[in-house]
Motif scaffolding. Structure first.
Motif, PDB file in Angstrom:
ATOM      1  N   GLU A  94       0.844  -1.196   0.000  1.00 12.18           N
ATOM      2  CA  GLU A  94       0.000   0.000   0.000  1.00 12.18           C
ATOM      3  C   GLU A  94       0.881   1.249   0.000  1.00 12.18           C
ATOM      4  O   GLU A  94       0.704   2.148  -0.817  1.00 12.18           O
ATOM      5  CB  GLU A  94      -0.921  -0.011   1.213  1.00 12.18           C
ATOM      6  N   ASP A  95       1.850   1.290   0.919  1.00 17.72           N
ATOM      7  CA  ASP A  95       2.828   2.381   0.982  1.00 17.72           C
ATOM      8  C   ASP A  95       4.210   1.761   1.092  1.00 17.72           C
ATOM      9  O   ASP A  95       4.415   0.822   1.872  1.00 17.72           O
ATOM     10  CB  ASP A  95       2.577   3.279   2.199  1.00 17.72           C
ATOM     11  N   CYS A  96       5.153   2.314   0.378  1.00 13.52           N
ATOM     12  CA  CYS A  96       6.497   1.736   0.373  1.00 13.52           C
ATOM     13  C   CYS A  96       7.295   2.170   1.610  1.00 13.52           C
ATOM     14  O   CYS A  96       7.654   1.356   2.451  1.00 13.52           O
ATOM     15  CB  CYS A  96       7.206   2.143  -0.917  1.00 13.52           C
ATOM     16  N   LEU A  97       7.568   3.456   1.735  1.00 17.15           N
ATOM     17  CA  LEU A  97       8.331   4.012   2.854  1.00 17.15           C
ATOM     18  C   LEU A  97       7.462   5.061   3.539  1.00 17.15           C
ATOM     19  O   LEU A  97       7.017   6.003   2.894  1.00 17.15           O
ATOM     20  CB  LEU A  97       9.633   4.648   2.355  1.00 17.15           C
ATOM     21  N   TYR A  98       7.242   4.911   4.833  1.00 19.69           N
ATOM     22  CA  TYR A  98       6.283   5.775   5.521  1.00 19.69           C
ATOM     23  C   TYR A  98       6.876   6.220   6.862  1.00 19.69           C
ATOM     24  O   TYR A  98       7.198   5.395   7.708  1.00 19.69           O
ATOM     25  CB  TYR A  98       4.979   5.016   5.757  1.00 19.69           C
ATOM     26  N   ILE A  99       7.006   7.535   7.039  1.00 17.50           N
ATOM     27  CA  ILE A  99       7.489   8.113   8.292  1.00 17.50           C
ATOM     28  C   ILE A  99       6.453   9.118   8.762  1.00 17.50           C
ATOM     29  O   ILE A  99       6.186  10.103   8.066  1.00 17.50           O
ATOM     30  CB  ILE A  99       8.838   8.837   8.108  1.00 17.50           C
ATOM     31  N   THR A 100       5.871   8.881   9.934  1.00 17.32           N
ATOM     32  CA  THR A 100       4.883   9.828  10.435  1.00 17.32           C
ATOM     33  C   THR A 100       5.106  10.134  11.910  1.00 17.32           C
ATOM     34  O   THR A 100       5.318   9.221  12.715  1.00 17.32           O
ATOM     35  CB  THR A 100       3.436   9.332  10.225  1.00 17.32           C
ATOM     36  N   ALA A 101       5.027  11.413  12.253  1.00 15.34           N
ATOM     37  CA  ALA A 101       5.074  11.854  13.643  1.00 15.34           C
ATOM     38  C   ALA A 101       3.681  12.065  14.199  1.00 15.34           C
ATOM     39  O   ALA A 101       3.530  12.514  15.344  1.00 15.34           O
ATOM     40  CB  ALA A 101       5.875  13.159  13.749  1.00 15.34           C
ATOM     41  N   ASN A 102       2.643  11.733  13.425  1.00 18.07           N
ATOM     42  CA  ASN A 102       1.261  12.011  13.819  1.00 18.07           C
ATOM     43  C   ASN A 102       0.400  10.767  13.661  1.00 18.07           C
ATOM     44  O   ASN A 102      -0.709  10.817  13.130  1.00 18.07           O
ATOM     45  CB  ASN A 102       0.704  13.170  12.985  1.00 18.07           C
ATOM     46  N   TYR A 103       0.889   9.651  14.150  1.00 17.10           N
ATOM     47  CA  TYR A 103       0.200   8.371  14.042  1.00 17.10           C
ATOM     48  C   TYR A 103      -1.168   8.438  14.726  1.00 17.10           C
ATOM     49  O   TYR A 103      -1.286   8.782  15.898  1.00 17.10           O
ATOM     50  CB  TYR A 103       1.065   7.287  14.687  1.00 17.10           C
ATOM     51  N   HIS A 104      -2.202   8.143  13.978  1.00 23.05           N
ATOM     52  CA  HIS A 104      -3.599   8.185  14.429  1.00 23.05           C
ATOM     53  C   HIS A 104      -4.053   9.578  14.869  1.00 23.05           C
ATOM     54  O   HIS A 104      -5.122   9.723  15.434  1.00 23.05           O
ATOM     55  CB  HIS A 104      -3.835   7.200  15.587  1.00 23.05           C
ATOM     56  N   GLY A 105      -3.218  10.607  14.649  1.00 26.07           N
ATOM     57  CA  GLY A 105      -3.582  11.963  15.037  1.00 26.07           C
ATOM     58  C   GLY A 105      -3.770  12.140  16.530  1.00 26.07           C
ATOM     59  O   GLY A 105      -4.474  13.046  16.981  1.00 26.07           O
ATOM     60  N   GLU A 106      -3.104  11.284  17.320  1.00 20.67           N
ATOM     61  CA  GLU A 106      -3.344  11.266  18.764  1.00 20.67           C
ATOM     62  C   GLU A 106      -2.378  12.164  19.523  1.00 20.67           C
ATOM     63  O   GLU A 106      -1.235  12.361  19.110  1.00 20.67           O
ATOM     64  CB  GLU A 106      -3.205   9.838  19.305  1.00 20.67           C
ATOM     65  N   GLY A 107      -2.831  12.662  20.675  1.00 14.94           N
ATOM     66  CA  GLY A 107      -1.953  13.227  21.685  1.00 14.94           C
ATOM     67  C   GLY A 107      -1.587  14.675  21.478  1.00 14.94           C
ATOM     68  O   GLY A 107      -1.888  15.304  20.469  1.00 14.94           O
ATOM     69  N   ASN A 108      -0.905  15.201  22.485  1.00 13.12           N
ATOM     70  CA  ASN A 108      -0.368  16.551  22.413  1.00 13.12           C
ATOM     71  C   ASN A 108       0.667  16.728  23.500  1.00 13.12           C
ATOM     72  O   ASN A 108       0.643  16.039  24.530  1.00 13.12           O
ATOM     73  CB  ASN A 108      -1.493  17.593  22.563  1.00 13.12           C
ATOM     74  N   GLY A 109       1.591  17.626  23.251  1.00 10.61           N
ATOM     75  CA  GLY A 109       2.569  17.999  24.263  1.00 10.61           C
ATOM     76  C   GLY A 109       3.847  17.208  24.284  1.00 10.61           C
ATOM     77  O   GLY A 109       4.795  17.594  24.970  1.00 10.61           O
ATOM     78  N   TYR A 110       3.901  16.077  23.579  1.00  8.36           N
ATOM     79  CA  TYR A 110       5.105  15.234  23.632  1.00  8.36           C
ATOM     80  C   TYR A 110       5.483  14.782  22.227  1.00  8.36           C
ATOM     81  O   TYR A 110       5.490  13.588  21.917  1.00  8.36           O
ATOM     82  CB  TYR A 110       4.872  14.027  24.546  1.00  8.36           C
ATOM     83  N   GLN A 111       5.797  15.718  21.377  1.00  3.50           N
ATOM     84  CA  GLN A 111       6.178  15.383  20.014  1.00  3.50           C
ATOM     85  C   GLN A 111       7.554  14.712  20.001  1.00  3.50           C
ATOM     86  O   GLN A 111       8.462  15.112  20.723  1.00  3.50           O
ATOM     87  CB  GLN A 111       6.195  16.642  19.162  1.00  3.50           C
ATOM     88  N   SER A 112       7.683  13.703  19.190  1.00  2.84           N
ATOM     89  CA  SER A 112       8.937  12.953  19.106  1.00  2.84           C
ATOM     90  C   SER A 112       9.913  13.623  18.159  1.00  2.84           C
ATOM     91  O   SER A 112       9.519  14.351  17.245  1.00  2.84           O
ATOM     92  CB  SER A 112       8.651  11.533  18.613  1.00  2.84           C
ATOM     93  N   GLU A 113      11.169  13.344  18.366  1.00  2.00           N
ATOM     94  CA  GLU A 113      12.210  13.795  17.440  1.00  2.00           C
ATOM     95  C   GLU A 113      12.559  12.660  16.494  1.00  2.00           C
ATOM     96  O   GLU A 113      12.931  11.563  16.935  1.00  2.00           O
ATOM     97  CB  GLU A 113      13.457  14.233  18.204  1.00  2.00           C
ATOM     98  N   ILE A 114      12.442  12.912  15.205  1.00  2.00           N
ATOM     99  CA  ILE A 114      12.805  11.927  14.184  1.00  2.00           C
ATOM    100  C   ILE A 114      13.909  12.528  13.331  1.00  2.00           C
ATOM    101  O   ILE A 114      13.720  13.597  12.731  1.00  2.00           O
ATOM    102  CB  ILE A 114      11.599  11.556  13.310  1.00  2.00           C
ATOM    103  N   SER A 115      15.046  11.870  13.265  1.00  3.35           N
ATOM    104  CA  SER A 115      16.179  12.446  12.530  1.00  3.35           C
ATOM    105  C   SER A 115      17.144  11.355  12.079  1.00  3.35           C
ATOM    106  O   SER A 115      17.192  10.266  12.645  1.00  3.35           O
ATOM    107  CB  SER A 115      16.923  13.458  13.413  1.00  3.35           C
ATOM    108  N   ASN A 116      17.889  11.691  11.045  1.00  2.00           N
ATOM    109  CA  ASN A 116      18.967  10.836  10.550  1.00  2.00           C
ATOM    110  C   ASN A 116      18.442   9.461  10.122  1.00  2.00           C
ATOM    111  O   ASN A 116      18.736   8.429  10.722  1.00  2.00           O
ATOM    112  CB  ASN A 116      20.077  10.682  11.598  1.00  2.00           C
ATOM    113  N   ILE A 117      17.642   9.491   9.055  1.00  2.00           N
ATOM    114  CA  ILE A 117      17.044   8.279   8.493  1.00  2.00           C
ATOM    115  C   ILE A 117      17.583   8.113   7.075  1.00  2.00           C
ATOM    116  O   ILE A 117      17.487   9.034   6.260  1.00  2.00           O
ATOM    117  CB  ILE A 117      15.503   8.366   8.469  1.00  2.00           C
ATOM    118  N   TYR A 118      18.122   6.951   6.775  1.00  2.00           N
ATOM    119  CA  TYR A 118      18.815   6.732   5.499  1.00  2.00           C
ATOM    120  C   TYR A 118      18.227   5.519   4.780  1.00  2.00           C
ATOM    121  O   TYR A 118      18.277   4.395   5.296  1.00  2.00           O
ATOM    122  CB  TYR A 118      20.306   6.497   5.751  1.00  2.00           C
TER     123      TYR A 118
END
Length: 449
Positions: A358-382
């Protein structure tokens, strides 16, 4: 823009661009320091203790006795020869033991929940609590193994499967306990809460080997590597298609090698986790890290997943030389949301062959659109050297937040032959693409007529 800040960003970007090769030396160093278990020479065949491989007789007492004899002898090998061995209750490991399930042998667990009481300390979807015992459970053990060419059958498709529709109360309570920092001693669920046990769980263990066995019909997650380290999983195969049948779940795990595994799962093939929400963030000193996944055949829901329970952080993940052998919804999937916090960083993926997804490569910081106040850091992906025949939805998806962007994504030598949507890239910076083809490759421009 401040000139010094600009120079810093420029240098960082140049460094990122120059260091996106797959770090083979780092992988080699991780694999080299992983230790295989050392098992004493003592052996006991369960048939000599009165076991019957007739698929009917309850062999629980015999397997408990075999484990006790190994403990008395400071360890050893429990041999399970050809036959079907019914066990009404869990196997609890002691240190220095190899459970060797020979070719033609099957361990078939009961599916009566009361057989897995009293409760043990465990984890359920990222929250520590007391629950039904996993079917095979090792706590604070070292030098342990499950080997052989036999099968472990969790009998998860009947009674345990029915728990899925009734788990809401227990799931919600576990998450409230997590968020409210309820003392662990008060987190007693089990009977009446319908939280299914894992098939195999190694908890606070070291020097682990799971090799060549077949895993079928798990009640819940199949192989849970919880707060454990120095782990080798190789040559195993799956046919486990019940709800939430993740293949392998390293959680707060360190120094893990997963190789030559043939997956066929009802959920993620490998799902790397590190605790949920408040409890996970409190364990920031023990992220999941140094995980090598290579030469595997993917089939199931997703190939390799990081998250969504990853609040203590996930770093140093290396995936290479893998391919699909059947259906996958997504190939590589990094997922977190604003409830989690933590980080995902230093993820290297190369030489991946995907068929139709369905999707080949998928990076999301907003999985299910849930939550607030604790955003994750995503970096250095190769990502490098990845092919995909068809993405019925999206080829590449990157989703950050405006005030917490995903940083430093390298896409090199990617070919997705067909995709409904080519690229969706929002709230990301330093996304470097080199030789990326989605759809039909363009040739030289046509001349004017």
């Amino acid at each position: 823009m401040n000139f010094k800040y600009f120079i810093f960003l420029f240098i960082s970007w140049i460094s990122f661009g120059q260091n996106n090769e797959f770090p083979t030396a780092k992988v080699d160093s991780i694999v080299k320091r992983i230790q295989l278990p050392v098992i004493p020479s003592y052996q006991i065949n369960v048939l000599k203790l009165g076991a019957k491989g007739d698929s009917i007789t309850n062999n629980k007492v015999v397997f408990d006795k075999a484990m006790a004899l190994c403990k008395k002898n400071n360890g050893g090998t429990i041999i399970v020869p050809r036959g079907i061995y019914k066990i009404n209750g869990p196997i609890h490991f002691v240190s220095n033991v190899n459970l060797k399930i020979e070719k033609g042998a099957k361990i078939k667990f009961s599916d009566k929940p009361e057989d897995y009481l009293p409760m043990v300390l465990t984890s359920w979807e990222g929250t520590m609590l007391y629950n039904y015992s996993p079917l095979i459970y090792a706590y604070e053990c070292s030098n342990i193994a499950i080997t052989g060419e036999g099968t472990i059958d969790g009998e998860g498709g009947k009674t345990w499967r029915s728990f899925k529709a009734k788990e809401g109360k227990g799931k919600d309570l576990s998450r409230e306990m997590n968020h409210n920092n309820v003392p662990l001693s008060e987190r007693k669920l089990g009977d009446g809460y319908f939280l299914r046990p894992q098939m195999i769980q190694f908890f606070k263990c070291k020097n682990i080997l799971v090799e060549n066995v077949r895993i079928e019909n798990s009640p819940f997650w199949c192989l849970h590597l919880l707060k454990s380290e120095s782990i080798t999983v190789r040559g195993i195969s799956y046919k486990s298609l019940n709800y939430n049948n993740d293949g392998i779940d390293p959680e707060y795990a360190k120094d893990v090698l997963i190789e030559n595994v043939t997956f066929d799962n009802g959920d993620d093939n490998v799902a790397i986790k590190a605790g949920r929400d408040h409890e996970g963030r409190a364990n920031f000193a023990t992220p999941s890290e140094n995980i090598v996944i290579r030469n595997c055949n993917f089939k199931g829901l997703h190939g390799v997943v990081i998250g969504s329970e990853m609040s203590a952080g996930v770093q140093n993940v290396f995936v290479e030389n893998c391919k699909t052998v059947g259906y996958l919804k997504r190939g590589i999937y990094l997922k977190t949301n604003a409830d989690r916090g933590g980080f995902i960083k230093n993820v290297f993926v190369r030489n991946i062959e995907l068929n139709e997804v369905e999707d080949c490569l998928y990076i999301t910081a907003n999985y299910h659109g849930e939550g607030n106040g604790y955003q994750s850091e995503i970096s250095n992906i190769y990502f490098s050297n990845i092919t995909c025949n068809k993405a019925t939805e999206s080829g590449i998806v990157i989703q950050g937040f405006p005030d917490k962007k995903i940083r430093n994504i390298s896409l090199r030598n990617i070919e997705i032959k067909e995709a409904k949507n080519a690229i969706s890239n929002e709230n990301a910076e330093n996304v470097l693409m080199t030789d990326v083809f989605i759809g039909k490759r363009a040739s030289v421009p046509t001349s004017a007529k």
